[in-house]
Scaffold this motif. Structure first.
Motif, PDB file in Angstrom:
ATOM      1  N   LEU A   5      17.823  15.800   5.345  1.00 18.61           N
ATOM      2  CA  LEU A   5      16.797  14.757   5.225  1.00 18.61           C
ATOM      3  C   LEU A   5      16.407  14.663   3.750  1.00 18.61           C
ATOM      4  CD1 LEU A   5      14.637  12.765   6.241  1.00 18.61           C
ATOM      5  CD2 LEU A   5      13.171  14.716   6.769  1.00 18.61           C
ATOM      6  N   ILE A   6      16.642  13.508   3.179  1.00 17.01           N
ATOM      7  CA  ILE A   6      16.269  13.285   1.778  1.00 17.01           C
ATOM      8  C   ILE A   6      15.070  12.334   1.796  1.00 17.01           C
ATOM      9  CG2 ILE A   6      17.052  12.396  -0.466  1.00 17.01           C
ATOM     10  CD1 ILE A   6      18.539  14.946   0.475  1.00 17.01           C
ATOM     11  N   ALA A   7      13.912  12.857   1.404  1.00 13.39           N
ATOM     12  CA  ALA A   7      12.666  12.093   1.524  1.00 13.39           C
ATOM     13  C   ALA A   7      12.029  11.901   0.155  1.00 13.39           C
ATOM     14  CB  ALA A   7      11.703  12.849   2.456  1.00 13.39           C
ATOM     15  N   GLY A   8      11.625  10.676  -0.111  1.00 16.25           N
ATOM     16  CA  GLY A   8      10.948  10.383  -1.377  1.00 16.25           C
ATOM     17  C   GLY A   8       9.446  10.308  -1.157  1.00 16.25           C
ATOM     18  N   ASN A   9       8.708  11.134  -1.863  1.00 18.34           N
ATOM     19  CA  ASN A   9       7.250  11.063  -1.824  1.00 18.34           C
ATOM     20  C   ASN A   9       6.804  10.337  -3.087  1.00 18.34           C
ATOM     21  OD1 ASN A   9       4.513  11.428  -1.804  1.00 18.34           O
ATOM     22  ND2 ASN A   9       4.553  13.656  -2.049  1.00 18.34           N
ATOM     23  N   TRP A  10       6.411   9.083  -2.913  1.00 16.98           N
ATOM     24  CA  TRP A  10       6.047   8.271  -4.091  1.00 16.98           C
ATOM     25  C   TRP A  10       4.672   8.653  -4.655  1.00 16.98           C
ATOM     26  CZ3 TRP A  10       7.552   2.462  -2.806  1.00 16.98           C
ATOM     27  CH2 TRP A  10       8.938   2.397  -2.589  1.00 16.98           C
ATOM     28  N   LYS A  11       3.922   9.433  -3.903  1.00 15.32           N
ATOM     29  CA  LYS A  11       2.555   9.804  -4.314  1.00 15.32           C
ATOM     30  C   LYS A  11       1.743   8.536  -4.615  1.00 15.32           C
ATOM     31  CE  LYS A  11       4.318  14.236  -5.734  1.00 15.32           C
ATOM     32  NZ  LYS A  11       4.203  15.431  -6.546  1.00 15.32           N
ATOM     33  N   MET A  12       0.846   8.561  -5.597  1.00 13.39           N
ATOM     34  CA  MET A  12       0.022   7.369  -5.850  1.00 13.39           C
ATOM     35  C   MET A  12       0.704   6.477  -6.895  1.00 13.39           C
ATOM     36  SD  MET A  12      -4.104   7.124  -6.411  1.00 13.39           S
ATOM     37  CE  MET A  12      -4.126   7.320  -8.192  1.00 13.39           C
ATOM     38  N   ASN A  13       1.905   6.042  -6.557  1.00 10.82           N
ATOM     39  CA  ASN A  13       2.681   5.174  -7.431  1.00 10.82           C
ATOM     40  C   ASN A  13       3.234   4.021  -6.608  1.00 10.82           C
ATOM     41  OD1 ASN A  13       2.894   6.858 -10.024  1.00 10.82           O
ATOM     42  ND2 ASN A  13       3.615   8.297  -8.472  1.00 10.82           N
ATOM     43  N   CYS A  14       3.373   2.861  -7.248  1.00 17.41           N
ATOM     44  CA  CYS A  14       4.016   1.685  -6.668  1.00 17.41           C
ATOM     45  C   CYS A  14       3.180   0.954  -5.628  1.00 17.41           C
ATOM     46  CB  CYS A  14       5.375   2.037  -6.061  1.00 17.41           C
ATOM     47  SG  CYS A  14       6.582   2.566  -7.256  1.00 17.41           S
ATOM     48  N   GLY A  15       2.360   0.052  -6.097  1.00 16.60           N
ATOM     49  CA  GLY A  15       1.731  -0.943  -5.228  1.00 16.60           C
ATOM     50  C   GLY A  15       2.834  -1.891  -4.773  1.00 16.60           C
ATOM     51  N   PRO A  16       2.491  -2.905  -3.963  1.00 18.75           N
ATOM     52  CA  PRO A  16       3.526  -3.773  -3.394  1.00 18.75           C
ATOM     53  C   PRO A  16       4.511  -4.367  -4.409  1.00 18.75           C
ATOM     54  CG  PRO A  16       1.428  -4.164  -2.339  1.00 18.75           C
ATOM     55  CD  PRO A  16       1.155  -3.182  -3.433  1.00 18.75           C
ATOM     56  N   TYR A  17       4.058  -4.783  -5.572  1.00 23.13           N
ATOM     57  CA  TYR A  17       5.005  -5.398  -6.528  1.00 23.13           C
ATOM     58  C   TYR A  17       6.033  -4.391  -7.035  1.00 23.13           C
ATOM     59  CZ  TYR A  17       2.148  -9.619  -6.703  1.00 23.13           C
ATOM     60  OH  TYR A  17       1.486 -10.757  -6.363  1.00 23.13           O
ATOM     61  N   ASP A  18       5.514  -3.231  -7.500  1.00 22.59           N
ATOM     62  CA  ASP A  18       6.444  -2.210  -8.005  1.00 22.59           C
ATOM     63  C   ASP A  18       7.320  -1.665  -6.881  1.00 22.59           C
ATOM     64  OD1 ASP A  18       5.461  -2.487 -10.518  1.00 22.59           O
ATOM     65  OD2 ASP A  18       4.113  -0.760 -10.422  1.00 22.59           O
ATOM     66  N   ALA A  19       6.725  -1.599  -5.691  1.00 18.22           N
ATOM     67  CA  ALA A  19       7.501  -1.110  -4.539  1.00 18.22           C
ATOM     68  C   ALA A  19       8.681  -2.038  -4.292  1.00 18.22           C
ATOM     69  CB  ALA A  19       6.608  -1.034  -3.302  1.00 18.22           C
ATOM     70  N   ALA A  20       8.435  -3.344  -4.353  1.00 18.66           N
ATOM     71  CA  ALA A  20       9.514  -4.305  -4.096  1.00 18.66           C
ATOM     72  C   ALA A  20      10.664  -4.087  -5.074  1.00 18.66           C
ATOM     73  CB  ALA A  20       8.973  -5.727  -4.207  1.00 18.66           C
ATOM     74  N   GLU A  21      10.324  -3.854  -6.328  1.00 22.50           N
ATOM     75  CA  GLU A  21      11.372  -3.662  -7.340  1.00 22.50           C
ATOM     76  C   GLU A  21      12.176  -2.381  -7.058  1.00 22.50           C
ATOM     77  OE1 GLU A  21       9.755  -4.297 -11.297  1.00 22.50           O
ATOM     78  OE2 GLU A  21      11.479  -3.185 -12.099  1.00 22.50           O
ATOM     79  N   LEU A  22      11.444  -1.323  -6.767  1.00 22.61           N
ATOM     80  CA  LEU A  22      12.121  -0.046  -6.499  1.00 22.61           C
ATOM     81  C   LEU A  22      13.002  -0.143  -5.248  1.00 22.61           C
ATOM     82  CD1 LEU A  22      12.595   2.977  -6.896  1.00 22.61           C
ATOM     83  CD2 LEU A  22      10.288   3.413  -6.059  1.00 22.61           C
ATOM     84  N   LEU A  23      12.465  -0.798  -4.220  1.00 22.83           N
ATOM     85  CA  LEU A  23      13.209  -0.909  -2.962  1.00 22.83           C
ATOM     86  C   LEU A  23      14.442  -1.788  -3.124  1.00 22.83           C
ATOM     87  CD1 LEU A  23      10.062  -1.310  -0.704  1.00 22.83           C
ATOM     88  CD2 LEU A  23      11.664   0.618  -0.624  1.00 22.83           C
ATOM     89  N   GLU A  24      14.290  -2.814  -3.938  1.00 28.33           N
ATOM     90  CA  GLU A  24      15.425  -3.697  -4.230  1.00 28.33           C
ATOM     91  C   GLU A  24      16.559  -2.874  -4.837  1.00 28.33           C
ATOM     92  OE1 GLU A  24      16.825  -6.965  -3.473  1.00 28.33           O
ATOM     93  OE2 GLU A  24      14.728  -7.468  -3.889  1.00 28.33           O
ATOM     94  N   GLY A  25      16.216  -2.045  -5.799  1.00 29.64           N
ATOM     95  CA  GLY A  25      17.214  -1.198  -6.458  1.00 29.64           C
ATOM     96  C   GLY A  25      17.839  -0.221  -5.475  1.00 29.64           C
TER      97      GLY A  25
END
Ligand SMILES: O=C(CO)COP(=O)(O)O
Length: 255
Positions: A5-25
């Motif tokens: 299981l490879i799990a990413g804990n983003w902690k208090m980073n990436c609101g919806p805009y930054d999340a979209a960019e990261l998820l796109e990548g």
């Protein structure tokens, strides 16, 4: 028998805009994942909806970073297990050392949250681990044993099979310091023995124990090669699509 299981804990980073960019990548690099590896991202609550939408046609799952142990009601600022499940999550991180350190999380509340997660069919990723002082004074094995034992109090032999434990030595979190593969293996083996004592050896063999603490592409292979290391809970490196995908690829190659 166990899958990585490879799990990413983003902690208090990436609101919806930054999340979209990261998820796109991430989607570009790893929409499909080998069947022997589970992949998970845990964004902050406000970005969970975005993540679930973005990832619905991929093999990547979504989890939360905390939940409240009450069902609902007058608990301003809190989010319940049913809300998280309804949002499309299937995992939730519980008892991260940052919550224990800054937000008054205790072994008792970790246990209550774990019960609530299981009730809502959310797999709890229960975090345990020692500080540098505790390791230096040689109390780390007892401390982790106590944390695991308290977290699992009254969890049934059926429910335990959905629990994931993350060993996160506090001294290796966000510091660039990593536990050596031997240190990680020793503690993971210890945790498995503790679970074996509480339930059975067969049950302990089936539980995923993740390592967290500056896991990155450069050290993932060595860590994930240890017999009792079943994946990673990854902070910093999960905020970079390239690094996170590389760790997933390493897990795929090892499985
Ligand atoms: O706390 C962690 C994951 O939950 C580890 O964070 P880093 O990978 O940034 O050290």
């Amino acid at each position: 028998m166990r899958r990585f299981l490879i799990a990413g804990n983003w902690k208090m980073n990436c609101g919806p805009y930054d999340a979209a960019e990261l998820l796109e990548g991430l989607k570009e690099k790893k929409a499909e994942v080998d069947e022997n590896v589970d992949v998970l991202v845990c964004p902050p609550f406000v970005s969970i909806g975005m993540a679930v939408n973005y990832l619905h046609d991929t093999d990547i799952q979504v989890g939360a970073q905390n939940l409240h142990f009450e069902e609902n009601g007058a608990y301003t600022g809190e989010v319940s297990g049913s809300m998280i499940a309804e949002s499309g999550c299937n995992y939730v991180i519980i008892g991260h050392s940052e919550r224990r350190q800054y937000f008054g999380e205790t072994d008792t509340t970790v246990n209550k949250r774990s019960h609530k997660a299981l009730e809502h069919k959310l797999a709890p990723i229960i975090c345990v681990g020692e500080s540098l002082d505790q390791r230096k004074s040689g109390e780390h094995y007892d401390l982790v044993k106590n944390q695991v034992t308290a977290a699992l109090f009254d969890i049934s032999k059926e429910d335990i099979l959905d629990v994931v434990i993350a060993y996160e030595p506090i001294w290796a979190i966000g510091t660039g310091e990593t536990a050596s593969p031997e240190q990680a293996q020793e503690m993971h083996e210890h945790i498995r023995k503790v679970i074996g004592g509480l339930y059975s050896e067969d049950t302990a063999d089936r539980i995923n124990i993740l390592y967290g603490g500056s896991m990155k592409p450069a050290n993932a292979k060595e860590l994930l090669s240890q017999p009792d290391v079943d994946g990673g809970l990854i902070g910093g490196a999960s905020l970079d699509a390239e690094s996170f995908s590389e760790i997933i690829t390493i897990a795929e190659e090892l499985s």
